[in-house]
Design a protein around this motif. Structure first.
Motif, short mmCIF file in Angstrom:
data_model
loop_
_atom_site.label_atom_id
_atom_site.label_comp_id
_atom_site.label_asym_id
_atom_site.label_seq_id
_atom_site.Cartn_x
_atom_site.Cartn_y
_atom_site.Cartn_z
N ALA A 1 0.84 -1.20 0.00
CA ALA A 1 0.00 0.00 0.00
C ALA A 1 0.87 1.25 0.00
CB ALA A 1 -0.93 -0.02 1.21
N ASP A 2 1.60 1.47 -1.07
CA ASP A 2 2.52 2.60 -1.15
C ASP A 2 1.81 3.94 -1.06
OD1 ASP A 2 4.61 0.82 -1.43
OD2 ASP A 2 4.57 0.88 -3.62
N GLY A 3 0.62 4.03 -1.67
CA GLY A 3 -0.12 5.28 -1.62
C GLY A 3 -0.50 5.63 -0.19
N GLU A 4 -0.89 4.63 0.59
CA GLU A 4 -1.27 4.90 1.97
C GLU A 4 -0.06 5.21 2.84
OE1 GLU A 4 -5.52 3.13 2.55
OE2 GLU A 4 -4.06 1.51 2.71
N ALA A 5 1.07 4.58 2.55
CA ALA A 5 2.29 4.90 3.28
C ALA A 5 2.69 6.36 3.02
CB ALA A 5 3.42 3.96 2.86
N HIS A 6 2.56 6.77 1.76
CA HIS A 6 2.88 8.16 1.41
C HIS A 6 1.93 9.12 2.14
CE1 HIS A 6 4.10 11.57 -1.05
NE2 HIS A 6 2.82 11.82 -1.28
N ARG A 7 0.65 8.75 2.20
CA ARG A 7 -0.31 9.61 2.90
C ARG A 7 0.04 9.74 4.38
NH1 ARG A 7 -5.13 6.45 2.89
NH2 ARG A 7 -4.34 5.61 4.86
N LEU A 8 0.41 8.62 5.03
CA LEU A 8 0.77 8.67 6.45
C LEU A 8 1.96 9.60 6.68
CD1 LEU A 8 0.81 7.85 9.40
CD2 LEU A 8 1.89 5.69 8.74
#
Length: 952
Positions: A856-863
């Motif tokens: 979940a790279d997009g969610e890691a970036h969001r965090l």
């Protein structure tokens, strides 16, 4: 072969075919349509394509539809693919109908055998394409049977994504199903080559090819009357030569004898045949009744003459080139061209043709020929009111329905045409026709027919059959209120069997899918179960329990729902029949198990469903399994497997017309946006929206809106995202469809936090309170479901800005990794806002580890972005990654496992057995692997794997 007689003037068409062959050798398939009048050169272009393909090492499979095989299921496709393992299995299945149960009373068959045969044939081509590029050369599709056309319509795009090129020929006049296939495929990118007449120069070249010298002026003037039709030109020249009408002049070319007269197509062929002895011509006329291909035995049976007597006449026709020998063992005879046969056939008066067909049907039936061959002659020779024809065609329709309900529809319609309007059996035949229409997907026609017959007040015993058929047709159109209306009318009938009454009461339960009235549902289910048990209708019992499981789940009672689903599954497994499994209790049980956190048991339920459906031949149900498997994979955090299952489900849905395509597109799109693949997610949203606008059904009410909201958030529009997702939440709650609330909760809680709920936004604050209340209620109603307890704690913590409650939510032990990652994300943010920086960093690191495990790279970036906004920078950590599109690193774990087994020399069925997955799943993995590695065959793949292994 090289450029032959009918390749004259076809350079541009050949260039298109050659380009298609070039592409398929690069792993890019395609579809090319050849269209033209009889004799224009379609068959020769197909032969040219086949010869060039063989010269390149492309595997060629060729077949031709035959006019008198239009009601043999999968005739042209099985002939084309003869010799492949899957085709042999398909032919055996068509002969025996294995896997097709006898129809339950007044119940539409589900086309299971037809679906399984289609899958076997599709897999046969797909597996062949893994070994080498494949050319499918299909001729005369204007005569193709409905099953073959349906398979082509549903499969051509999937096949041509593999190393398969299809070149198909048809006449301009064709049945509606083929016309739709041509139009739809051309709109989707298939090549369309209309073959026009040859011009004057090309015609002269063709005549010169036939004669060995250019034509003289008289002959050229006569040839001009042929309109540039290559077959007509060649046949004219041969006829004139056979008659001795060509004066042999060396120069300036062949001249025409003075008594030759202008001719057209029919007279040209008749003129060519006229030099044969009259007994030979009579034998050929009799043979024309049998179709373009026949055996000497059939000719002997239908003419009442011995093979020894017929053989000299046949041999003369072979010598003259009018007939040819064909078949792997040279067991069949065929006319040199369909036009020859058609001219002979049409030269017979219509009454004579009918009489000859009727006699042929009698003779073949007496000789023990298959009923489907007898039927073709009855369709052409029977007179209205003929009792034997009505009986035989009715018997053929009954035999055909389990294998090919679409063909059964045509046969029942033929029976009705033979019956008088006052025939007492007419309404019963109409009922059988309506049932077959439902089974093959012609639900609108089935509805119209059933309503028409009901208006005529049929016999009381038939009314129940027709109303139940009508209910089935309406249900397949999603018209639930009308289904209930018909079920209620059926249940009120006095002349109704116990079996049909049980089925009618089971249909009545569908009402609760709309009303969601749990109070009324429970006694209605108990009454339905009692009726079904008394009638011995296990399917109706399973249906009742499954309905109750679905409605109780919609009310958020997941534990109670799972208990009903367990009971339904046990009943179906004990009965072990397709009718008992028709309400899909096994896969619906898997959904309940997911909601109740029993993911390992859900996996076992999915595999049990797959094995059961395969064993019982429930191929339409089997096509639905990947959709349920995708939901289990998603919940368990196996996102690669989820995406693969979504792709497989979409592939099967496109070819079968079954399934929840909107849901699968949304499910895959959600994973793409969570991984940061926004273009792919947007494409999935677009496709799902188009399908939904077309009326395509969906199981989830909010999945498309959830994807829309997450894309808006990723674009930096949190307010728009909240508006979309908040509206979806309220719609789901009011329906109710509370099974969806946990799917929406973490994203909604985050968006509420991002937009400042609990501070100045009263509407957002009210929604946050509502979310917390609903999640707490769900957790209380389902004791022991720890993921719901974690969600309730998370919502309470976010609502009260309680750091410890959010931390407790992140520490609850449950199997849903994505939910835990979200709870850790909110805990890290809550700790950062509370200035507990070190704890925030440790918690964020745990969240990032889970996001990385999920991909979940997009969610890691969001965090990371949210923490940075809160003044906390996460040191080190994993950089955002993206799986490459090609090469070994592009392969998923599942694709690597399958590739290794391919390298060991296992076939697709052997791999499927070892991994306990379907053959279609294996074929999908192999196709994806070859595409990612830029390889054309599994032989190449095995060699590459051997080269990668370290030396022993």
């Amino acid at each position: 072969m090289g450029s032959g007689v009918h390749s004259v003037g076809r350079a541009s068409e050949i260039a298109v075919v050659v380009e298609a062959l070039d592409r398929v050798q690069r792993g890019e398939g395609g579809l090319v349509w050849l269209e033209g009048e009889p004799g224009i050169g379609k068959s020769h272009l197909l032969a040219e394509a086949a010869a060039r393909a063989r010269g390149r090492g492309i595997a060629v499979h060729a077949g031709s539809a035959r006019e008198l095989e239009a009601h043999r299921p999968f005739a042209v496709v099985t002939d084309c693919l003869a010799g492949l393992d899957g085709t042999r299995q398909a032919a055996q299945l068509l002969r025996t109908g294995a896997g097709a149960e006898a129809a339950a009373p007044n119940h539409p068959l589900d086309g299971a055998v037809e679906y399984r045969v289609a899958e076997l044939l599709f897999e046969a081509v797909a597996e062949a394409a893994e070994a080498a590029p494949v050319l499918l050369a299909l001729d005369d599709l204007q005569w193709a049977d409905p099953s073959s056309l349906q398979l082509l319509a549903r499969s051509w795009e999937q096949l041509t994504r593999r190393s398969v090129v299809i070149v198909a020929a048809t006449r301009p006049t064709r049945p509606p199903a083929l016309a739709r296939l041509v139009a739809d495929s051309v709109a989707a990118g298939a090549a369309h080559l209309p073959l026009g007449p040859l011009d004057e120069a090309e015609t002269a070249r063709l005549v010169a090819h036939e004669l060995g010298a250019p034509p003289g002026a008289p002959l050229a003037a006569l040839v001009e009357r042929c309109g540039g039709n290559p077959l007509l030109v060649a046949t004219l020249v041969r006829a004139l030569r056979a008659e001795g009408s060509l004066a042999d002049h060396a120069a300036p070319g062949h001249a025409l004898a003075p008594d030759a007269s202008p001719v057209w197509l029919r007279p040209v062929v008749v003129s060519w045949l006229s030099h044969l002895d009259e007994p030979v011509q009579l034998v050929l006329s009799a043979a024309s009744i049998l179709g373009s291909s026949f055996t000497l035995t059939d000719l002997a049976v239908t003419t009442g003459r011995g093979a020894q007597e017929l053989w000299p006449r046949v041999r003369e026709a072979l010598t003259a080139g009018v007939l040819r020998v064909e078949g792997a063992e040279q067991e069949s005879l065929a006319f040199a061209h369909d036009v020859v046969r058609e001219v002979l056939y049409e030269d017979l008066p219509a009454g004579v043709r009918r009489a000859l067909h009727a006699e042929a049907a009698e003779a073949l039936h007496a000789a023990g020929a298959p009923l489907e061959r007898v039927g073709e002659h009855l369709l052409r020779g029977a007179r209205p009111g003929d009792p034997r024809a009505i009986a035989w065609l009715g018997e053929l329709a009954e035999q055909t329905a389990p294998r090919a309900p679409g063909i059964a529809v045509e046969l029942w319609e033929a029976v009705l045409r033979l019956m008088t309007d006052h025939d007492p059996r007419r309404a019963a035949v109409q009922a059988r026709l309506a049932l077959a229409m439902v089974a093959c997907g012609q639900v609108g026609a089935a509805e119209e027919l059933a309503r028409t017959v009901l208006e005529d007040a049929p016999h009381a015993e038939l009314e129940g059959t027709l109303r139940l058929c009508l209910a089935d047709a309406l249900m397949r159109q999603g018209r639930v209120p009308e289904v209930v209306e018909q079920a209620r009318a059926t249940a009120a009938l006095t002349h109704l069997s116990a079996y049909d009454r049980a089925r009618a009461e089971a249909w009545l339960l569908v009402e609760f899918l709309v009303t969601r009235d749990l109070t009324a549902l429970r006694p209605a289910v108990e009454s339905s179960l009692a009726t079904a048990q008394a009638a011995g209708h296990v399917g109706a019992q399973v249906h009742g329990l499954t309905m109750r499981a679905l409605v109780t789940a919609a009310h958020g009672l997941f534990v109670e729902s799972t208990a009903d689903a367990e009971r339904a599954a046990r009943l179906a497994l004990q009965a072990d029949t397709a009718w008992a499994h028709e309400p899909a209790p096994l896969v619906n049980r898997a959904l309940g198990l997911v909601a109740s956190d029993q993911l390992a048991e859900a996996d076992r339920a999915i595999e049990a469903a797959r094995r059961t459906y395969e064993r019982l031949g429930m191929w339409p149900a089997l096509a639905m399994v990947p959709q349920y498997a995708a939901l289990v994979h998603q919940a368990a955090g196996r996102w690669e497997e989820c995406l693969q299952a979504c792709a497989e489900a979409l592939d099967l849905a496109d070819r079968s017309g079954l399934g929840w395509r909107v849901d699968m597109l949304a499910e895959a799109g959600l994973l793409h946006v969570r991984r940061g693949h926004l273009d792919a997610a947007a494409d999935h949203l677009r496709r799902a929206g188009e399908l939904r606008a077309q009326g395509s059904p969906s199981h989830w009410l909010a999945s498309v809106d959830q994807l829309d909201a997450l894309l808006a958030e990723a674009r930096g529009e949190p307010a728009a995202a909240l508006a979309t997702l908040g509206a979806a939440w309220r719609r789901v709650r009011e329906a109710p469809s509370l099974t969806e609330l946990p799917r929406l909760a973490t994203d909604l809680l985050r968006l509420l936090r991002l937009t400042g709920a609990g501070s100045h936004d009263d509407a957002a604050a009210a929604l946050l309170q509502e979310v917390a209340h609903e999640l707490a209620r769900l957790a209380t109603a389902n004791p022991g479901v720890e993921s719901l307890r974690a969600l309730a704690l998370l919502a309470a913590g976010v609502t009260a800005d309680d750091v410890d409650a959010v931390l407790e939510a992140s520490e609850v032990d449950h199997p849903k990794h994505h939910l835990r990652a979200h709870a850790l994300e909110e805990a890290a943010l809550a700790l950062a806002r509370a200035s507990r920086r070190d704890e925030a960093l440790r918690t964020a690191a745990s969240a990032l580890e889970l996001f990385d495990r999920l991909g979940a790279d997009g969610e890691a970036h969001r965090l990371r972005a949210r923490l940075a906004a809160a003044g906390v920078s996460v040191p080190g950590g994993r950089r955002q990654r993206s799986r490459p599109a090609t090469g070994w690193d592009a392969l998923t774990a599942s694709e690597l496992r399958v590739a290794e087994l391919v390298g060991r020399g296992l076939s697709n069925p052997e791999i499927a057995a070892e991994l306990v997955v379907s053959r279609h799943t294996v074929a999908t993995h192999v196709a994806h692997t070859l595409a990612k590695l830029g390889m054309r065959s599994r032989v190449e793949l095995a060699a590459a794997l051997a080269a990668r292994r370290p030396p022993s």
